[in-house]
Design an enzyme around this catalytic site. Structure first.
Site, PDB file in Angstrom:
ATOM      1  N   GLU A 127       0.812  -1.225   0.000  1.00  0.00           N
ATOM      2  CA  GLU A 127       0.000   0.000   0.000  1.00  0.00           C
ATOM      3  C   GLU A 127       0.840   1.266   0.000  1.00  0.00           C
ATOM      4  O   GLU A 127       0.503   2.253   0.648  1.00  0.00           O
ATOM      5  CB  GLU A 127      -0.933   0.017   1.225  1.00  0.00           C
ATOM      6  CG  GLU A 127      -1.961  -1.093   1.228  1.00  0.00           C
ATOM      7  CD  GLU A 127      -3.064  -0.852   2.243  1.00  0.00           C
ATOM      8  OE1 GLU A 127      -2.804  -0.180   3.253  1.00  0.00           O
ATOM      9  OE2 GLU A 127      -4.185  -1.322   2.007  1.00  0.00           O
ATOM     10  N   GLU A 196      -6.515  -7.844  -0.514  1.00  0.00           N
ATOM     11  CA  GLU A 196      -7.068  -7.854   0.846  1.00  0.00           C
ATOM     12  C   GLU A 196      -8.550  -7.536   0.822  1.00  0.00           C
ATOM     13  O   GLU A 196      -8.928  -6.381   0.621  1.00  0.00           O
ATOM     14  CB  GLU A 196      -6.362  -6.811   1.741  1.00  0.00           C
ATOM     15  CG  GLU A 196      -4.915  -7.110   1.998  1.00  0.00           C
ATOM     16  CD  GLU A 196      -4.245  -6.045   2.875  1.00  0.00           C
ATOM     17  OE1 GLU A 196      -4.958  -5.320   3.603  1.00  0.00           O
ATOM     18  OE2 GLU A 196      -3.012  -5.941   2.817  1.00  0.00           O
TER      19      GLU A 196
HETATM   20  C1  GAL Z   1      -4.184  -2.647   5.104  1.00  0.00           C
HETATM   21  C2  GAL Z   1      -2.800  -3.227   5.231  1.00  0.00           C
HETATM   22  C3  GAL Z   1      -2.831  -4.517   6.029  1.00  0.00           C
HETATM   23  C4  GAL Z   1      -3.633  -4.338   7.283  1.00  0.00           C
HETATM   24  C5  GAL Z   1      -5.015  -3.851   6.942  1.00  0.00           C
HETATM   25  C6  GAL Z   1      -5.908  -3.594   8.105  1.00  0.00           C
HETATM   26  O1  GAL Z   1      -4.128  -1.315   4.810  1.00  0.00           O
HETATM   27  O2  GAL Z   1      -2.247  -3.478   3.975  1.00  0.00           O
HETATM   28  O3  GAL Z   1      -1.528  -4.915   6.317  1.00  0.00           O
HETATM   29  O4  GAL Z   1      -2.980  -3.432   8.093  1.00  0.00           O
HETATM   30  O5  GAL Z   1      -4.923  -2.633   6.277  1.00  0.00           O
HETATM   31  O6  GAL Z   1      -6.096  -4.736   8.815  1.00  0.00           O
END
Ligand code: GAL
Length: 824
Positions: A127, A196
């Protein structure tokens, strides 16, 4: 736990396991690597491979992940001239060295797919696009460098960058979020990846517990594949526990349950796991069409309704997929409120609000994201027996063979509120916390002396004022001791401190204990973040004005004595001078406690209930099970939960008014049958006599399936969509399943007809087949799992013509061995 977790993921329909690589776990000291035990990543990757799954390795090495310092080793801060995540030579050198180390290791172990291993994809950075603008041109250069550096490692599989709209050509930019159907990669040559899908969220000490309804997750996933998605990953499918001090922050709790389909303890979260399993099966029924077509055809079905159709030309279909459907479709109703009736290819479909129906043959609805037929499971963390109460053998609580939870006695030991080792040093000035602790401990003692004159005392008495400790800014916790007494605590993330204090004439010992509760893991410039105090540290309200404490000499001591003497280990705990703790002793601050306990019988996962304690850390047999803190969540903000509409992290939250976390996972593999050493360090005071060891299991399962529900996804195969006859024979089914090693011990409720209520509150409606209970009991009792067909004939005929019948069942699960092994 790994083999079981991987097996449960595979059974849930996963094809790929995704994991981060934690730099600070693998390189705790510069150039001293750790690939042992929980950090044996080679073993993990091999297990994934041998179970027939693929792996996406997200090396980072910045990973965020609510993990301490976002995965950066804290020693990285000390490299001269370093600036993280930008075009900075010292940083790039270290990053490259670690990434190369991991890629080389994977290659040496033959773990890339072209070597026959499971790794099909890698990730560099994480990110970065979210923070890139903070770094100006150097940020842009860094992205290009990172991409080139990664590719030059010759791993032979694609690399992704998530949230990176300017990812260079040869790197795939991927989406993270609650919804990613509207995301498009930055080139038509790149596939649409969702790295994600936040199917839950993390929790902070004193925060509510986030929950994301499965209907909404299923909707988001179905929409993604509806609109051309090709790879999707749940973040988290299993989140587990941030043992030790690995939780990031500030203030993230030890549990990383995340409301994931597999819970922190490795048990299925139902209906989440089961509903998503059906979703995966439904999507896979569309696979021949999905993989044969580059982009689907869009058909508007209504103002907020749309279809996407994947249609394979006949010739293409027959040569490519052999056996399967030539047309698959997704029908979506994005309306948050209303059910919609739509006409698609001449047929009428009813779509519940905020839902997607999946039609592998462009005709038959095999799944709708809002209709949950999967069982619900209600978990109990049971046996409320404090470790240390005199219970006579005749008491009913003992009957279930749970005597093993009771240890013998508690011992105690005070932590000194002063220097405790030769490692202390004295220097003028207020030092930054991490520069001193190097994060080897949460705790930094700062000790000085204040001389108070008789004039000051009379000044305070005459004006009825007291002096005040004032600090411009502080994180995360400050404990203030005056003359050995804890007189105040401040909690916050860069907050001002204004603490009135009482001083005596002459010398006063002032001890400021600064603490971290997980280092910052998100954002730009982490290396500059630091901890402890910022700005001025002073005492105000003296006769002659203020005292600037940065001009004072301070003695610094890192950590706790018990922590550095490792009194939580079996060997060292024997050397410490523990004394017996008497029941009813008043709560004591900065105190160590120790006891021994027996593991609960059976195989259920184990939880330590620390609800009676304040804040501290706990160890079992020398393993650090994490920080604990009974900080209470706000009373409000846990309203009714409606899956419809866009999810955000405060929607559907639970656990208002309760401590965010009271149960702490002790993995079975850290336990022996008896005499397990439990050591706690308690800061604020609690009652160890109320601590208990509990076992976690699913004791109640419920399900509700109507005769209008789609047939079980497990029974479909591609060929069914060709042979219309076999399709007609299929009926909806109810599937009930207890955790491994458990069987259905009784059916508490069963009604085929028009039952009312929900799990644990079912009641019969006007229509009820009288033999429901007997039939379900016969099919299920004594079994680990069972299947019941939702069909009039299965219940001795139609109990009420003209009504849509539903079967509702509530069952109890119990360890399979309960009856055979009750010794008491
Ligand atoms: C995203 C990040 C993850 C985790 C998630 C929230 O922004 O890439 O590593 O932190 O948010 O759980």
């Amino acid at each position: 736990m790994w083999p079981d977790l991987i097996a449960k993921s595979k059974e849930g329909g996963a094809d790929v396991i995704q994991t981060y690589v934690f730099w600070n776990g693998h390189e705790p000291v510069r150039q001293q690597y750790n690939f042992e035990g929980r950090y044996d990543i080679v073993k993990f990757v091999k297990l994934v491979g041998s179970s027939g799954l693929y792996l996406h390795l997200r090396i980072g090495p910045y990973v965020c992940a609510e993990w301490n310092f976002g995965g950066f080793p804290v020693w990285l801060r000390d490299i001269p001239g370093i600036e993280f995540r930008t075009d900075n030579a010292p940083f790039k050198d270290e990053m490259q060295r670690f990434v190369k180390k991991i890629v080389d290791l994977m290659q040496k172990e033959m773990l890339f797919s072209w070597q026959g291993g499971p790794i099909i994809m890698l990730q560099i950075e994480n990110e970065y696009g979210n923070v890139e603008s903070s770094f100006g041109q150097r940020g842009k250069d860094y992205v290009k460098w990172a991409a080139r550096m990664a590719l030059e490692l010759d791993a032979g599989v694609p690399w992704v960058m998530c949230q990176q709209a300017d990812a260079p050509d040869i790197i795939i930019n991927a989406c993270n979020g609650f919804y990613c159907d509207g995301f498009w990669p930055n080139s038509a040559n790149k596939p649409k990846l969702w790295t994600e899908d936040w199917n839950g969220w993390f929790a902070s000490w004193g925060g509510r517990t986030p929950k994301r309804p499965v209907e909404d997750i299923a909707f988001a996933v179905a929409r993604f594949f509806q609109r051309g998605g090709s790879f999707h990953n749940y973040y988290m499918y299993f989140g587990g526990t941030n043992f030790g001090r690995s939780s990031g922050g500030p203030f993230y709790i030890t549990s990383y349950d995340y409301d994931a389909p597999i819970d922190e303890y490795g048990l299925l979260s139902q209906p989440k796991w089961g509903h998503l399993k059906e979703l995966h099966a439904a999507i896979k029924l569309c696979e021949p069409a999905l993989v044969a077509v580059d982009s689907p055809q869009y058909i508007k079905l209504g103002p907020m309704q749309e279809a996407h159709v994947y249609r394979v030309k006949e010739s293409l279909y027959s040569t490519q997929s052999g056996n399967g459907s030539s047309c698959s479709a997704f029908l979506a109703n994005i309306d948050e409120h209303k059910t919609a009736s739509v006409t698609f290819l001449g047929q009428v479909y009813k779509l519940p609000p905020w839902s997607v129906s999946i039609l592998p043959d462009c005709r038959t609805t095999v799944f709708n994201t809002a209709k949950v037929g999967a069982q619900t499971s209600i978990k109990t963390v049971e046996f409320d027996l404090p470790l240390f109460r005199n219970i006579s053998v005749s008491q009913p609580l003992m009957v279930q063979n749970k005597i093993s939870y009771v240890p013998r006695t508690w011992m105690t030991l005070k932590e000194p509120i002063s220097v405790w080792s030769k490692n202390n040093f004295t220097i003028q000035g207020v030092l930054e916390h991490l520069n001193v602790t190097k994060d080897h401990s949460d705790y930094l003692w700062r000790i000085t002396r204040i001389n108070v004159s008789a004039e000051d005392i009379s000044f305070w008495e005459e004006n009825q004022v007291s002096p005040t400790l004032s600090i411009d800014s502080m994180r995360d916790i400050l404990r203030i001791f005056v003359n050995g007494q804890l007189i105040g605590s401040v909690i916050g993330h860069w907050v001002k401190v204004v603490q009135p204090i009482q001083l005596l004439q002459g010398y006063n010992d002032l001890v400021l204990l600064s603490q971290t509760v997980g280092l910052q893991n998100y954002g730009a410039f982490l290396e500059k973040d630091g901890a402890g105090f910022k700005g001025q540290v002073k005492l105000t309200g003296f006769k002659n004005g203020e005292i600037d404490l940065s001009e004072y000499s301070w003695t610094y001591q890192v950590g706790l004595r018990g922590e550095f003497q490792k009194i939580y280990t079996i060997d060292e705990s024997e050397k410490a001078e523990w004394t017996d703790l008497t029941p009813g002793a008043s709560p004591s601050t900065f105190t160590w406690y120790k006891t021994f306990f027996d593991a609960p019988n059976g195989e259920n996962p184990v939880a330590l209930d620390l609800g009676s304690m304040g804040k501290g850390q706990a160890w079992v047999n020398g393993h650090h099970i994490g920080r604990y803190w009974t900080r209470v969540a706000p009373k409000d903000g846990c309203g009714k939960c409606d899956y419809r509409g866009h999810y955000h992290t405060s929607k559907c939250a639970t656990n208002c008014g309760n401590p965010t976390q009271i149960w702490y996972h002790i993995p079975r593999s850290w336990l022996q049958a008896s005499n397990n050493l439990l050591v706690l360090f308690e800061e604020t005071g609690g009652n160890p006599f109320e601590i208990s060891v509990k076992s976690r299991s699913t004791q109640t399962i419920c399900a509700e399936v109507s005769e209008s529900h789609y047939p079980s996804l497990q029974n479909w195969s591609h060929s069914d969509f060709i042979d219309q006859n076999s399709k007609n024979k299929m009926t909806p089914e109810m599937h009930l399943h207890c955790d491994d090693g458990h069987t259905i011990s009784s059916i508490e409720f069963a009604s085929y007809g028009t039952p009312r209520g929900s799990c644990q509150m079912f009641s019969q409606g006007q229509c009820h087949a009288p033999n429901s209970l007997a039939l379900v009991s016969k099919a299920c009792q004594g079994k680990g799992s069972c299947v019941i067909r939702i069909l009039n004939s299965a219940f001795g005929g139609d109990p009420c013509r003209g009504f849509v019948k539903t079967l509702a069942v509530e069952a109890k699960c119990a360890p399979s061995s309960t009856t055979s092994s009750s010794q008491l």
